[in-house]
Design an enzyme around this catalytic site. Structure first.
Site, short mmCIF file in Angstrom:
data_model
loop_
_atom_site.label_atom_id
_atom_site.label_comp_id
_atom_site.label_asym_id
_atom_site.label_seq_id
_atom_site.Cartn_x
_atom_site.Cartn_y
_atom_site.Cartn_z
N GLU A 297 0.80 -1.23 0.00
CA GLU A 297 0.00 0.00 0.00
C GLU A 297 0.83 1.28 0.00
O GLU A 297 0.56 2.20 0.78
CB GLU A 297 -0.92 -0.03 1.22
CG GLU A 297 -0.22 0.04 2.60
CD GLU A 297 0.20 -1.30 3.20
OE1 GLU A 297 0.40 -2.25 2.42
OE2 GLU A 297 0.31 -1.39 4.43
N HIS A 321 -8.13 -3.99 -1.05
CA HIS A 321 -7.35 -4.11 0.18
C HIS A 321 -6.29 -3.00 0.26
O HIS A 321 -6.22 -2.27 1.26
CB HIS A 321 -6.69 -5.49 0.24
CG HIS A 321 -5.83 -5.70 1.46
ND1 HIS A 321 -6.30 -6.30 2.61
CD2 HIS A 321 -4.54 -5.37 1.71
CE1 HIS A 321 -5.33 -6.32 3.51
NE2 HIS A 321 -4.25 -5.77 2.98
N GLU A 322 -5.48 -2.87 -0.77
CA GLU A 322 -4.40 -1.87 -0.73
C GLU A 322 -4.98 -0.46 -0.67
O GLU A 322 -4.45 0.41 0.03
CB GLU A 322 -3.45 -2.03 -1.91
CG GLU A 322 -2.84 -3.43 -2.09
CD GLU A 322 -2.27 -4.04 -0.81
OE1 GLU A 322 -1.87 -3.30 0.10
OE2 GLU A 322 -2.25 -5.28 -0.71
N HIS A 325 -6.02 0.49 2.81
CA HIS A 325 -4.89 0.92 3.64
C HIS A 325 -4.70 2.44 3.62
O HIS A 325 -4.03 2.98 4.50
CB HIS A 325 -3.59 0.26 3.18
CG HIS A 325 -3.31 -1.08 3.79
ND1 HIS A 325 -3.27 -1.29 5.15
CD2 HIS A 325 -3.02 -2.28 3.22
CE1 HIS A 325 -2.95 -2.57 5.39
NE2 HIS A 325 -2.81 -3.18 4.24
N GLU A 344 -3.69 -4.41 9.45
CA GLU A 344 -4.20 -5.42 8.51
C GLU A 344 -5.63 -5.89 8.81
O GLU A 344 -6.40 -6.12 7.90
CB GLU A 344 -3.24 -6.61 8.44
CG GLU A 344 -1.85 -6.26 7.91
CD GLU A 344 -1.84 -5.66 6.49
OE1 GLU A 344 -2.85 -5.82 5.77
OE2 GLU A 344 -0.84 -5.03 6.13
N ASP A 401 8.41 -9.87 11.00
CA ASP A 401 7.61 -10.54 9.97
C ASP A 401 6.96 -11.83 10.48
O ASP A 401 6.10 -12.40 9.82
CB ASP A 401 8.46 -10.81 8.72
CG ASP A 401 8.75 -9.52 7.96
OD1 ASP A 401 8.11 -8.49 8.29
OD2 ASP A 401 9.61 -9.52 7.07
N TYR A 409 -4.68 -10.51 10.05
CA TYR A 409 -5.63 -10.24 8.96
C TYR A 409 -7.03 -10.74 9.29
O TYR A 409 -7.99 -9.97 9.26
CB TYR A 409 -5.17 -10.93 7.67
CG TYR A 409 -3.97 -10.30 7.03
CD1 TYR A 409 -2.68 -10.56 7.50
CD2 TYR A 409 -4.09 -9.44 5.94
CE1 TYR A 409 -1.56 -9.99 6.90
CE2 TYR A 409 -2.97 -8.87 5.33
CZ TYR A 409 -1.72 -9.15 5.82
OH TYR A 409 -0.61 -8.58 5.23
N1 BES Z 1 0.99 -4.37 3.88
C1 BES Z 1 0.78 -5.66 3.37
C2 BES Z 1 2.04 -6.36 2.95
C3 BES Z 1 3.10 -6.55 4.03
C4 BES Z 1 2.79 -6.72 5.35
C5 BES Z 1 4.42 -6.59 3.67
C6 BES Z 1 3.79 -6.88 6.31
C7 BES Z 1 5.42 -6.77 4.61
C8 BES Z 1 5.10 -6.91 5.94
C9 BES Z 1 -0.21 -5.65 2.20
O1 BES Z 1 -1.23 -4.73 2.35
C10 BES Z 1 -0.89 -6.99 2.17
O2 BES Z 1 -1.53 -7.33 3.13
N2 BES Z 1 -0.75 -7.72 1.06
C11 BES Z 1 -1.38 -9.02 0.89
C12 BES Z 1 -2.61 -8.92 0.05
C13 BES Z 1 -3.89 -8.81 0.76
C14 BES Z 1 -5.06 -8.87 -0.22
C15 BES Z 1 -4.11 -9.75 1.90
C16 BES Z 1 -0.44 -9.91 0.12
O3 BES Z 1 0.58 -9.40 -0.37
O4 BES Z 1 -0.72 -11.08 -0.04
ZN ZN Z 2 -2.51 -5.26 3.92
#
Ligand code: BES
Ligand code: ZN
Length: 630
Positions: A297, A321-322, A325, A344, A401, A409
Site C-alpha cells: 500500500e 485491500h491496498e 490501507h 491489517e 515478519d 488479517y
Molecule cells: N501491507 C501488506 C504487505 C506486508 C505486510 C508486507 C507486512 C510486509 C510486511 C499488504 O497490504 C498486504 O496485506 N498484502 C497481501 C494482500 C492482501 C489482499 C491480503 C499480500 O501481499 O498477499
Molecule cells: Zn494489507
C-alpha cells in the site's frame, strides 16, 4: 464534635487513599501504555529528537546494483532536545561514507554493532543549533529491500528493473532513517536513473519519462519509513479517471488497464464509507512477476503483483485491500509491529466492505468464509494456545515478519465484524469515521485503540461489552466462539457439487457455469485429497485447470495435484514456480513438494532455476522450507 472530627479525619484518609490508588492506577495504566507502545524494532531516538523532513538525493546504478547518494534529515531546531544528545538512525547493509552538518562541517558518526534483525544503529553526534545532517551513503549487495531484475526477468525483456519493499523494517536497508511505524516525516527526492527508464515513488509522480533520467518527487503528508518506496523500469502510464491510473511495462499496460478500469469507482465507494481520500492521486504500479507480495500500500502508488491480472477482474479485491490501507495503515498507523492487526485487520474488514458495496453480500460472504478457513488452519498450525494467536503481539527480540499471519488479517477483521454485528453497522461506521479523522496522520497502539473504543462506543452498554468480549479477542489466544458465521448461500451450492463429484458424477455434469473464482477456490479446497488420479484427470480435461490463467485457482489446483501425485501437472507447476515470486503461492507449494523424496528433488531442482527470479525475502522464505536444518 470529637466524633465528627474523627469521622471527618477518617473520611479524609479514605478519600485520599482512594485518590492515591486512583492515581496509582492511572500511573500503572500509563506505564503499561508506554511499555506496550515501545517499538522494539527501531534503534532510532527520533521520538526524542524529532526529524521533520527528509531530502533524498540518490542515483540508481544498475551496473553496481547499488543506490548511492545522500539523505538529509531536517531537525526541529525549536525542540529542547535538539543539540543535546546524539541522533540515532537505523541502517542495515548500508555503507556510510560521511556525515555533514548544514554548515558543511563534518559530523562525528559511528556505526554501532550489528543487532539481530535490526541492523546497525548510526550514531551522529549533533552540535547546538544543528538544522540538518546529510548522510552520504550507498547500499551494499545484500540490501533486503531491493530487488534488482535483469531485463530477462521483466515482461518487456529489454531493460532492467529495480523496486523496493520497505515494510516491515527494510526501509533502513536503502535509506538511513528512523525506521519505526510510530515515527513520521515528509520527504522530497531527486532520483537519477539511466535515461529511458522511469522512476516512481510513494509520492507525487511523473506520468512520462524525463529526457535526462532525473526525477523529482514530493510527499507532503507525513508518513512512516515503511511506506517509503521506489521503482525504476521501462514504464508507461495509462489514465483511468481524473485521480486514478495505472503504470506498468508497455506490453502489459492494456491488460492492466482492463483489469483495473473500475478502480476510480472503487475509490469513490471507499470514500462513501470512511470519508475523504486524503492522498491526492491513487495510482497502481504492476510489477514484474518476481514481486514477493500480492500488493503493498505505498501511499499514492499501490505496488501489485501481475498475478492478479486474471483477465476478468476477479482478483481486484486485492486492490480494494491496498486502497483501504489509505485509511487503515497509511492514515492511522500501527504504532509498533505488535499492533500490526490495527493495520491489517482493519484493512481486511474495510476491503470487504468495499467489495460488499460493489459485488453484494452473497459474494463477500464467500471471502469471509475463506478467510475464516485460513484463520482456523493458521491457529491450528501455531497452536490453539499460542501467544502468537493474540491480536496484541509480543515481538520483542524477534523478526517482526513473524507477525505476518492470518491472525492479524483474519482474526483482526473477524473481531471488527463482531463489533459491527453487535452495535449495528450505522453506529460502527459513525465510530470508524470519527476514528479515522481523530487519528489521521498519527500512529496508534492497541491499548489506545481499546481505550478509544470503550470511550466512544461501548461505555454505558454492558450488554454490548459482554457480547463482544474485547479482552478475549485482543489479549487471548485462538478464535473466541462468538465469531460471526458468514452467510453460505453460494457455498452451499458448491458443496452440493462436491458431494455429487465425490459420489461419482463426472466433471462434465457438474453445475459450475455461474461460478466465480471464489466458488472454484472453495470447490478445489474442499474436495478431499488425495484425489484419485483419474478423477484429477477428469477435472483437468473438463476445466483445463492445469493451464488456468487465474493464479489463485492455479495455485490451489497445483497444491492438490502435488498432494494427489497427479504428475501430469508437473510441467505447469514448474513453470508457475519459476515465473511467480509471490510468497503466498511459493510457500504452500514448496512445503507440499517437500513431503515426498521425489517432490523434494523436484523442489530443489526448480529452486535452482527460480532463485534469481525471487526477491531476497522470498529466497529466505523458500530456503527455510528447503533447508530447515540451516
Ligand atoms: N501491507 C501488506 C504487505 C506486508 C505486510 C508486507 C507486512 C510486509 C510486511 C499488504 O497490504 C498486504 O496485506 N498484502 C497481501 C494482500 C492482501 C489482499 C491480503 C499480500 O501481499 O498477499
Ligand atoms: Zn494489507
Amino acid at each position: 464534635m470529637k466524633l465528627t472530627f474523627s469521622c471527618l479525619f477518617l473520611s479524609l484518609i479514605l478519600l485520599s487513599s482512594c485518590q492515591n490508588s486512583e492515581t496509582q492506577n492511572k500511573k500503572d495504566k500509563e506505564l503499561e501504555i508506554a511499555a506496550s507502545s515501545q517499538d522494539w524494532h527501531t534503534q532510532s531516538n527520533a521520538h526524542e529528537i524529532p526529524l521533520s523532513h527528509l531530502h533524498l538525493n540518490i542515483t540508481v546504478n544498475f551496473d553496481q546494483k547499488s543506490i548511492l547518494g545522500s539523505a538529509t534529515w531536517f531537525l526541529d531546531t525549536l525542540h529542547p532536545a535538539t543539540g543535546t544528545k546524539p541522533l540515532y538512525l537505523d541502517t542495515r547493509g548500508l555503507q556510510i561514507d560521511s556525515v555533514l552538518f548544514d554548515d558543511h562541517t563534518q559530523a562525528n558518526f559511528i556505526l554501532e554493532q550489528e543487532v539481530p534483525f535490526l541492523g546497525r544503529a548510526l550514531r551522529i553526534d549533533l552540535k547546538e543549533n544543528t538544522k540538518s545532517v546529510t548522510i552520504f551513503y550507498k547500499t551494499e549487495q545484500n540490501s533486503t529491500a531491493l530487488q534488482w531484475l535483469s531485463a530477462q526477468q521483466t515482461f518487456g525483456k529489454n531493460a532492467p528493473f529495480l523496486y523496493t519493499q520497505s515494510e516491515s523494517i527494510y526501509a533502513r536497508s536503502w535509506i538511513p532513517c528512523p525506521d519505526g511505524p510510530g515515527i513520521r516525516f515528509t520527504y522530497d527526492a531527486e532520483v537519477k536513473v539511466p535515461t529511458g527508464l522511469m522512476a516512481l515513488m510513494s509520492a507525487e509522480n511523473p506520468q512520462e519519462k524525463s529526457g535526462d533520467g532525473v526525477y523529482h518527487f514530493k510527499m507532503e503528508e507525513a508518513i512512516p519509513a515503511y511506506l517509503m518506496a521506489l521503482a525504476v523500469g521501462d514504464l508507461t502510464f495509462k489514465k483511468i479517471d481524473e485521480r486514478t491510473g495505472v503504470y506498468s511495462e508497455m506490453n502489459i499496460i492494456d491488460k492492466a488497464y482492463h483489469e483495473f478500469e473500475d478502480v476510480g469507482q472503487m475509490v469513490n465507494v471507499a470514500e462513501n464509507i470512511y470519508g475523504t481520500y486524503r492522498w491526492g492521486r491513487y495510482d497502481i504500479l504492476v510489477l514484474p512477476p518476481g514481486f514477493p507480495l500480492g500488493g503493498m500500500e505505498n501511499p499514492r502508488l499501490t505496488f501489485c503483483t501481475p498475478s492478479i491480472l486474471a483477465g476478468d477482474k476477479s482478483l481486484v479485491n486485492l486492490i480494494a485491500h491496498e486502497l483501504a490501507h489509505s485509511w487503515s495503515g497509511n492514515l492511522v498507523t500501527n504504532a509498533t509491529w505488535n499492533d500490526f492487526w490495527l493495520n491489517e485487520g482493519f484493512t481486511v474488514y474495510f476491503e470487504r466492505r468495499i467489495t460488499e458495496a460493489v459485488q453484494g453480500k452473497d459474494y463477500v460472504d464467500m471471502l469471509w468464509e475463506l478467510g475464516m478457513q485460513d484463520l482456523k488452519a493458521t491457529v491450528e498450525d501455531l497452536g490453539k494456545e499460542s501467544r502468537d494467536t493474540w491480536l496484541s503481539l509480543d515481538l520483542k527480540g524477534r523478526d517482526p515478519d513473524i507477525g505476518l499471519t492470518d491472525v492479524a488479517y483474519e482474526k483482526g477483521s473477524a473481531f471488527l465484524k463482531v463489533i459491527e454485528e453487535t452495535v449495528g453497522r450505522d453506529n460502527f461506521d459513525k465510530f470508524l469515521n470519527e476514528y479515522f479523522k481523530k487519528f489521521a496522520f498519527k500512529s496508534i497502539t492497541t491499548t489506545r485503540f481499546i481505550e478509544y473504543l470503550n470511550k466512544n462506543l461501548l461505555d454505558g452498554h454492558d450488554d454490548w461489552k459482554n457480547a463482544i468480549r474485547v479482552q478475549d479477542w485482543v489479549y487471548g489466544p485462538g478464535i473466541p466462539d462468538n465469531y460471526i458465521q458468514p452467510g453460505r448461500v453460494r457455498f452451499e451450492k458448491v458443496e452440493k457439487e462436491i458431494q455429487a463429484f465425490n459420489n461419482g458424477t463426472k466433471a462434465g455434469e457438474l453445475v459450475t457455469d455461474s461460478w466465480s473464482t471464489y466458488e472454484w477456490l472453495h470447490f478445489l479446497r474442499k474436495i478431499p485429497y488425495p484425489i484419485d488420479v483419474t478423477k484429477m484427470n477428469d477435472l483437468d480435461q473438463q476445466f483445463n485447470l492445469s493451464n488456468s490463467e487465474n493464479s489463485e485457482i492455479a495455485d490451489i489446483w497445483y497444491l492438490q495435484a502435488i498432494r494427489s501425485n497427479y504428475t501430469k501437472a508437473n510441467p505447469q507447476i514448474k513453470d508457475f514456480l519459476i515465473h511467480t515470486g509471490r510468497m503466498k503461492f511459493l510457500e504452500p507449494l514448496y512445503k507440499a513438494l517437500m513431503q515426498t523424496p521425489k517432490g523434494k528433488q523436484m523442489a530443489t531442482d526448480i529452486y535452482k532455476t527460480a532463485k534469481n527470479n525471487y526477491h531476497p525475502l522470498a529466497q529466505k522464505e523458500v530456503e527455510s522450507i528447503l533447508y530447515p536444518e540451516n
